[in-house]
Design a protein around this motif. Structure first.
Motif, mmCIF file in Angstrom:
data_model
loop_
_atom_site.group_PDB
_atom_site.id
_atom_site.type_symbol
_atom_site.label_atom_id
_atom_site.label_comp_id
_atom_site.label_asym_id
_atom_site.label_seq_id
_atom_site.Cartn_x
_atom_site.Cartn_y
_atom_site.Cartn_z
ATOM 1 N N TYR A 6 -13.808 27.720 41.649
ATOM 2 C CA TYR A 6 -12.846 28.764 41.298
ATOM 3 C C TYR A 6 -11.409 28.370 41.639
ATOM 4 O O TYR A 6 -10.521 29.219 41.628
ATOM 5 C CB TYR A 6 -13.183 30.064 42.050
ATOM 6 N N TYR A 9 -8.857 29.150 38.830
ATOM 7 C CA TYR A 9 -8.789 30.602 38.618
ATOM 8 C C TYR A 9 -8.030 31.274 39.748
ATOM 9 O O TYR A 9 -7.234 32.195 39.522
ATOM 10 C CB TYR A 9 -10.205 31.146 38.496
ATOM 11 N N ASN A 24 -16.073 37.304 38.097
ATOM 12 C CA ASN A 24 -14.936 36.417 37.852
ATOM 13 C C ASN A 24 -14.860 36.004 36.386
ATOM 14 O O ASN A 24 -13.764 35.912 35.811
ATOM 15 C CB ASN A 24 -15.042 35.173 38.737
ATOM 16 N N ASN A 27 -13.420 38.967 34.295
ATOM 17 C CA ASN A 27 -11.990 39.188 34.516
ATOM 18 C C ASN A 27 -11.153 38.056 33.951
ATOM 19 O O ASN A 27 -10.058 38.289 33.422
ATOM 20 C CB ASN A 27 -11.723 39.372 36.011
ATOM 21 N N PRO A 61 -10.231 35.417 43.700
ATOM 22 C CA PRO A 61 -11.558 35.481 43.071
ATOM 23 C C PRO A 61 -12.572 36.176 43.970
ATOM 24 O O PRO A 61 -12.422 36.209 45.201
ATOM 25 C CB PRO A 61 -11.939 33.994 42.890
ATOM 26 N N TYR A 62 -13.607 36.719 43.362
ATOM 27 C CA TYR A 62 -14.730 37.227 44.146
ATOM 28 C C TYR A 62 -15.513 36.031 44.672
ATOM 29 O O TYR A 62 -15.825 35.109 43.929
ATOM 30 C CB TYR A 62 -15.597 38.154 43.293
#
Length: 264
Positions: free
Chosen positions: A15, A18, A74, A77, A152-153
């Motif tokens: 991630y 992101y 993620n 989104n 991010p999650y």
């Protein structure tokens, strides 16, 4: 859901890119979409990685439920962000030009399947994960919807992140307002009412206010003007059954951090 080709990946799934894009989310929930657009190459690279990896085609990479749920949140989104940037700065609402088309009119390759945002939410997230907090974590690119987080999650923090997303939503006066014996709630709480009620203990499943109460703040020091648990208790009684519920329409305008000139 239609099949899609799975390109070979040049690196392990992560991630990092992101997270760089999410730096353009403001603390008030608005998004600097112009800056996200300047990070377009980074955002596109993350979206491209979704075509190679998902919990459906690579369960060896996403071995825990937390890893799987974080991935889908993620992914959703990021796809919303990409589609907004595609239409920016002319896009003013995800409701234009055709009602709802933003969520079902485009499909992306994700781990060997072609998924729309609608399918990702309803056929993956709601079907595979019985956690109604997802509705407060999914970015709809609307001021009246769930806010996008600035990070991010992550699997290791997912429970805390979902709780915070839920508290953030309930602590917004646009989503929960106590006015005498009337409680005005976001339409989202009616749309997915059954998901929220199913998460409550036996004996409390008839009243969505029980779910709302669980995530209301005790004070409004951080969110002036919000409703608190005490407000709800006083207005609706200890069983939360003395109030009239009114569900308000969401504000579908784009949560754009930039000041826009009025249209002629």
């Amino acid at each position: 859901m239609l099949p899609a080709t799975v390109p070979s990946a040049s690196e392990p799934f992560h991630y990092h890119g992101y997270a760089k894009v999410l730096r353009h989310v403001r603390s008030d929930g608005n998004v600097d979409f112009a800056s996200v657009g300047r990070e377009r190459q980074t955002l596109d690279a993350f979206v491209q990685s979704l075509a190679s990896f998902s919990p459906h085609n690579r369960p060896d990479v996403f071995t825990s439920p937390e890893e799987q749920l974080a991935y889908w949140l993620n992914a959703y989104n990021a796809l919303v962000l990409q589609q907004v940037v595609d239409g920016y700065p002319y896009l003013e609402s995800v409701q234009q030009p055709w009602l709802g088309r933003f969520f079902w009119g485009r499909a992306w390759p994700v781990g060997g399947e072609r998924l729309t945002l609608w399918a990702l939410r309803h056929r993956v997230l709601r079907t595979e994960f019985a956690d109604p907090r997802i509705h407060f974590a999914l970015f709809e690119a609307a001021r009246g919807g769930a806010r996008l987080d600035g990070a991010p999650y992550q699997p290791e923090f997912l429970d805390a992140q979902l709780n915070e997303a839920s508290r953030r939503f309930m602590g917004d006066a646009r989503n929960v307002e106590v006015d005498g014996s009337t409680v005005r709630l976001s339409r989202l709480l009616e749309t997915y009412r059954e998901d929220f009620l199913a998460a409550l203990p036996e004996g409390r499943r008839g009243n969505v206010l029980q779910f709302v109460w669980a995530f209301l703040p005790d004070t409004c020091e951080e969110r002036p003007g919000c409703a608190t648990r005490s407000d709800l208790d006083r207005a609706c009684g200890p069983r939360l059954d003395r109030c009239t519920l009114v569900f308000t329409e969401e504000d579908w305008t784009l949560p754009d951090a930039a000041a826009r000139k009025p249209r002629p």
